[in-house]
Design an enzyme around this catalytic site. Structure first.
Site, mmCIF file in Angstrom:
data_model
loop_
_atom_site.group_PDB
_atom_site.id
_atom_site.type_symbol
_atom_site.label_atom_id
_atom_site.label_comp_id
_atom_site.label_asym_id
_atom_site.label_seq_id
_atom_site.Cartn_x
_atom_site.Cartn_y
_atom_site.Cartn_z
ATOM 1 N N GLU A 197 49.555 60.416 50.925
ATOM 2 C CA GLU A 197 49.573 59.329 49.928
ATOM 3 C C GLU A 197 50.958 59.036 49.363
ATOM 4 O O GLU A 197 51.321 59.495 48.286
ATOM 5 C CB GLU A 197 48.595 59.641 48.789
ATOM 6 N N GLU A 402 40.237 61.632 53.576
ATOM 7 C CA GLU A 402 39.610 61.952 52.293
ATOM 8 C C GLU A 402 38.593 60.866 51.954
ATOM 9 O O GLU A 402 38.843 59.681 52.190
ATOM 10 C CB GLU A 402 40.625 61.983 51.125
HETATM 11 C C1 GBH Z 1 43.565 61.755 46.280
HETATM 12 O O1 GBH Z 1 44.201 60.765 45.564
HETATM 13 C C2 GBH Z 1 44.458 62.966 46.433
HETATM 14 O O2 GBH Z 1 44.968 63.044 47.751
HETATM 15 C C3 GBH Z 1 43.786 64.253 46.085
HETATM 16 O O3 GBH Z 1 44.742 65.257 45.971
HETATM 17 C C4 GBH Z 1 42.980 64.051 44.818
HETATM 18 O O4 GBH Z 1 42.451 65.230 44.318
HETATM 19 C C5 GBH Z 1 41.869 63.094 45.143
HETATM 20 O O5 GBH Z 1 42.348 61.919 45.687
HETATM 21 C C6 GBH Z 1 41.001 62.716 43.955
HETATM 22 O O6 GBH Z 1 41.765 62.073 43.004
HETATM 23 O O7 GBH Z 1 45.759 57.741 36.589
HETATM 24 O O8 GBH Z 1 44.837 55.528 36.765
HETATM 25 O O9 GBH Z 1 47.068 55.975 37.601
HETATM 26 C C7 GBH Z 1 43.435 59.571 45.398
HETATM 27 C C8 GBH Z 1 44.294 58.440 44.897
HETATM 28 C C9 GBH Z 1 45.918 58.042 43.271
HETATM 29 C C10 GBH Z 1 43.637 58.279 42.656
HETATM 30 C C11 GBH Z 1 46.296 58.282 41.840
HETATM 31 C C12 GBH Z 1 44.023 58.500 41.223
HETATM 32 C C13 GBH Z 1 45.665 57.990 39.565
HETATM 33 C C14 GBH Z 1 45.029 56.856 38.851
HETATM 34 N N1 GBH Z 1 44.676 58.698 43.547
HETATM 35 N N2 GBH Z 1 45.250 57.821 40.958
HETATM 36 S S1 GBH Z 1 45.743 56.519 37.345
#
Ligand code: GBH
Length: 496
Positions: A197, A402
């Protein structure tokens, strides 16, 4: 009375209710049963985790400090002040965790390697004890016939690297690390993913500051950080191939998933276009080996500085593309939106300023979400993630690296976790993934996020994504209802 239609049934039911005391008529509502929705033979079922989220043992085996150690120990950055110091203690309990995978019948496990365990200072002398830990984990997987899919960077960056991803030399250090690990582990690992990511470790770390290292830089600086991220990927692909010629090399990317709001040709075309634009700094550049003209134009003076040879490395051919899929972005065809995103007041679509041709629908307040506020529910996104990427870039193979969701799990007095919301989320996503396989898109496997509850970054332990419940006081793992369900899916290679 036989073969009554649903509409007639409604009438009959109304009549019988009116005529109280009259016996219900006999009828048959036989519906044609469709064949069980099977996945292709050999489809790979697995679960995913990441080092900092599960391992703990942060000061063991010669591991160096990571950016996430520093960030999680900074007051106010993580919910409840949680850290990954212990997490799921998988550093010690990895055999038990492999047993959980075995119980599910999983054929594959996506795990990540902590760079600071291998190079405690980011560069220089490798740390044999760190490598030995992963050899033990991999041997345990192989002994149980579980294929390891290894992510080489899932956000835990050696803290010793000056400037982190702001520095170009971090991309070069990453390539050395990736090549070294590939050489050391390719006897045990066939599938490597360079990074996880791009936007999460660049934008969230250096623009919004929600993730390590928690900076809020200018757009020009952020674009340069993004460039270093995809450069690390590209140089990493080259280094892995040079050191492990038989390895399958890919990337795991949370592609922005553009779903046509109505499935007709104009909106489908708009969603495809949007996929290319919305992923311009990342997957588009990686799969085209160039930045899209529209992106460079949009960013203007803030566009990244690119050195000769960078784009060739970035565009290195991949053996597979891994997609992390959680939520949709709904797209509608709209000629009134200009290439720079501004909207023409009269709504007209004029050829001379080549409108980008789509608009993003905002989520209404009532749009359903899972337990994390960002996790909007739209199960068809998994189909469109695959279809858009395949239609645009024709990768040889795609894995869902994922997919999963958080839920407010509770342990019942009987000791069970009845996570029917997670089960609903997963079953509906797999329904739409099955559509992609049935239509012939080259989806080879699926990794459920996550095997078990773990350190959910800025949310700490407050958000649970596992299909095994983890009691973080005792480190007991308990299968949730979703684990029982996933075991059946795997056993039948079909939806249940
Ligand atoms: C994935 O990210 C990751 O690869 C993994 O490590 C993680 O545990 C899993 O998903 C579940 O989250 O705070 O509103 O800015 C998923 C994409 C990008 C989703 C960052 C959450 C933060 C949102 N993620 N995002 S915010």
């Amino acid at each position: 009375m036989t073969n009554i239609t649903r509409r007639q049934f409604g009438k009959v039911a109304a009549t019988t209710t009116a005529l109280a005391g009259v016996a219900l008529p006999e009828f048959s509502l036989a519906q044609p049963k469709s064949a069980p929705r099977q996945f292709p033979p050999g489809f790979l079922w697995g679960c995913a985790t990441a080092a900092y989220q599960i391992e703990g043992g942060v000061r063991e085996g010669g591991r160096g400090a990571s950016n996430w150690d520093l960030f999680s120990h900074s007051p106010g950055k993580i919910a409840n002040g949680d850290t990954g110091d212990v997490a799921d203690d998988s550093y010690h309990l990895y055999k038990e965790d492999v047993r959980l995978l075995k119980e599910l019948g999983a054929g594959a496990y996506r795990l990540s390697i902590a760079w600071p365990r291998i190079f405690p200072n980011g560069t220089g002398q490798p740390n044999a004890a760190g490598l030995d830990y992963y050899k033990r984990v991999l041997d345990e997987l192989l002994a149980n016939n579980i294929a390891p899919f290894v992510t080489l960077f899932h956000w835990d960056l050696p803290a010793a690297l000056p400037g982190g991803w702001q520095s170009r030399s971090t991309a070069l250090a990453y390539a050395d690390y990736a090549g070294y690990v590939a050489r050391q582990l390719s006897d045990r690992v066939r599938h490597f993913m360079t990074t996880n990511e791009f936007s999460s470790f660049t934008d969230l770390g250096y623009s919004s500051g929600l993730f390590a290292p928690g900076l809020k830089l200018s757009p020009a600086e952020v674009n340069q950080v993004r460039h270093h991220g995809i450069l690390a990927h590209g140089l990493g692909v080259e280094a892995i191939r040079a050191n492990a010629p038989a390895a399958q090399v890919g990337v795991a990317e949370n592609v922005t998933v553009c779903v046509p709001v109505i499935e007709d040709s104009a909106n489908i075309e708009a969603a495809r276009r949007a996929t290319r634009e919305e992923n311009a700094p990342f997957l588009t550049a990686v799969l085209e080996g160039a930045y899209a003209e529209s992106y460079l134009k949009r960013e203007g003076a803030n566009a990244p500085h690119v050195e000769p040879g960078d784009m060739k490395a970035i565009g290195s051919r991949l053996d597979f593309v891994g997609l992390n899929v959680y939520s949709p972005v709904y797209i509608r065809a709209d000629g009134s939106v200009r290439a720079d995103g501004s909207v023409r007041a009269d709504g007209s679509n004029r050829a001379e300023d080549s409108g980008r041709g789509y608009a993003i629908e905002p989520y209404p307040a009532s749009y359903p979400r899972m337990a994390s506020p960002w996790l909007y529910l739209g199960p068809e996104c998994i189909y469109w993630a695959v279809r858009n990427v395949c239609d645009l870039w024709h990768p040889k193979a795609v894995y869902i690296t994922e997919n999963g969701c958080s839920a407010d799990d509770v342990v019942t007095p009987a000791g069970r976790i009845e996570d029917i919301d997670r089960l609903m989320y997963l079953r509906n996503h797999l329904t739409h993934l099955e559509r992609a396989t049935a239509e012939g898109f080259p989806v080879k496997g699926y990794f459920l996020w996550s095997l078990m509850d773990n350190f959910e970054w800025a949310d700490g332990f407050s958000k649970r994504f596992g299909i095994y419940y983890v009691d973080f006081k005792t480190q007991h793992r308990i299968p949730k209802l979703s684990a029982e369900w996933y075991r059946e899916v795997i056993a039948r290679n079909a939806l249940v």
